[in-house]
Design a protein around this motif. Structure first.
Motif, mmCIF file in Angstrom:
data_model
loop_
_atom_site.group_PDB
_atom_site.id
_atom_site.type_symbol
_atom_site.label_atom_id
_atom_site.label_comp_id
_atom_site.label_asym_id
_atom_site.label_seq_id
_atom_site.Cartn_x
_atom_site.Cartn_y
_atom_site.Cartn_z
ATOM 1 N N LEU A 2 0.832 -1.210 0.000
ATOM 2 C CA LEU A 2 0.000 0.000 0.000
ATOM 3 C C LEU A 2 0.863 1.256 0.000
ATOM 4 O O LEU A 2 0.507 2.266 -0.618
ATOM 5 N N ALA A 3 2.013 1.184 0.627
ATOM 6 C CA ALA A 3 2.936 2.327 0.662
ATOM 7 C C ALA A 3 3.455 2.646 -0.731
ATOM 8 O O ALA A 3 3.765 3.798 -1.043
ATOM 9 N N LEU A 4 3.526 1.664 -1.605
ATOM 10 C CA LEU A 4 3.976 1.891 -2.987
ATOM 11 C C LEU A 4 2.830 2.343 -3.892
ATOM 12 O O LEU A 4 3.022 3.137 -4.804
ATOM 13 N N LEU A 5 1.636 1.839 -3.647
ATOM 14 C CA LEU A 5 0.484 2.180 -4.490
ATOM 15 C C LEU A 5 -0.054 3.582 -4.226
ATOM 16 O O LEU A 5 -0.505 4.261 -5.144
ATOM 17 N N ARG A 6 -0.033 3.991 -2.955
ATOM 18 C CA ARG A 6 -0.602 5.292 -2.598
ATOM 19 C C ARG A 6 0.047 6.446 -3.371
ATOM 20 O O ARG A 6 -0.672 7.253 -3.979
ATOM 21 N N PRO A 7 1.374 6.590 -3.415
ATOM 22 C CA PRO A 7 1.967 7.692 -4.177
ATOM 23 C C PRO A 7 1.655 7.595 -5.680
ATOM 24 O O PRO A 7 1.425 8.613 -6.334
ATOM 25 N N ALA A 8 1.613 6.390 -6.200
ATOM 26 C CA ALA A 8 1.303 6.214 -7.625
ATOM 27 C C ALA A 8 -0.117 6.672 -7.926
ATOM 28 O O ALA A 8 -0.365 7.364 -8.920
ATOM 29 N N LEU A 9 -1.071 6.294 -7.076
ATOM 30 C CA LEU A 9 -2.466 6.701 -7.281
ATOM 31 C C LEU A 9 -2.640 8.205 -7.103
ATOM 32 O O LEU A 9 -3.354 8.861 -7.877
ATOM 33 N N VAL A 10 -1.997 8.770 -6.088
ATOM 34 C CA VAL A 10 -2.081 10.220 -5.850
ATOM 35 C C VAL A 10 -1.516 10.980 -7.041
ATOM 36 O O VAL A 10 -2.122 11.947 -7.524
ATOM 37 N N LEU A 11 -0.357 10.562 -7.545
ATOM 38 C CA LEU A 11 0.242 11.231 -8.706
ATOM 39 C C LEU A 11 -0.611 11.062 -9.960
ATOM 40 O O LEU A 11 -0.738 11.986 -10.763
ATOM 41 N N THR A 12 -1.204 9.894 -10.142
ATOM 42 C CA THR A 12 -2.082 9.669 -11.297
ATOM 43 C C THR A 12 -3.272 10.619 -11.258
ATOM 44 O O THR A 12 -3.605 11.261 -12.254
#
Length: 196
Positions: A2-12
């Motif tokens: 989740l720590a890796l997905l959260r920044p990716a989703l926020v940036l998307t």
């Protein structure tokens, strides 16, 4: 994970909002504010009716009108969607003919177009399609070779049509870019207005 997905989703989401919403709205607003005529397609009106665009050619074929460049655009065949048919100045299908200078098909097409104009040799822009197939301009020479036909069809002296052509010659952009040209739609509208 989740720590890796959260920044990716926020940036998307952030970049979707910036590049997909904010930037297009800002550019559209600037264009509408600074140059609304161009932003809305450079439309040409006659009275309260839109008759075309300064940027897209039209197929004028009658003897009373100056003819533009041939158009190599096409559209889907209404009888068979797997085939195409000629559709001059179809802005939804902008394309050139892709025929090279040594192409026999290009030479034959040029000769047929020159013969249709009643000329052994014609200005290049009257017998070859432009790269987009939508070019609204022709050279002053291409307009001048049509003066006699237009004058005869309109029952006026050729000098009157020639003067109208001369008034519609647009110079080079910034005085040095491109070649002098004539917008066919603008000239034909002027012909109808001045020499009905």
């Amino acid at each position: 994970m989740l720590a890796l997905l959260r920044p990716a989703l926020v940036l998307t989401v952030l970049f979707t909002l910036v590049t997909g919403l904010a930037y297009p709205l800002a550019i559209t607003g600037l264009a509408q504010g600074l140059m609304p005529h161009q932003a809305n397609g450079s439309l040409v009106t006659k009275g309260d009716r839109v008759v075309g665009s300064e940027l897209i050619g039209q197929a004028f074929t009658g003897p009373r009108y100056i003819h533009g460049r041939p158009s190599a655009t096409s559209a889907a065949d209404p009888a068979d969607a797997t085939k195409t048919v000629d559709a001059p100045y179809n802005a939804a299908s902008s394309s050139g003919s892709n025929l090279g200078p040594s192409s026999k098909a290009l030479l034959e097409a040029m000769q047929a177009r020159a013969a249709a104009l009643g000329m052994a040799q014609a200005p290049a822009d009257l017998v070859t399609a432009s790269a987009s197939g939508l070019d609204p301009h022709i050279s002053p020479a291409a307009a001048m070779v049509q003066v006699a036909r237009v004058a005869s069809a309109r029952g006026v002296a050729p000098a009157r049509v020639e003067a109208l052509v001369q008034r519609h010659v647009e110079g080079r952009n910034l005085g040095v870019l491109g070649e002098p040209r004539v917008n066919v739609l603008a000239l034909n509208l002027a012909l109808d207005a001045d020499l009905p």
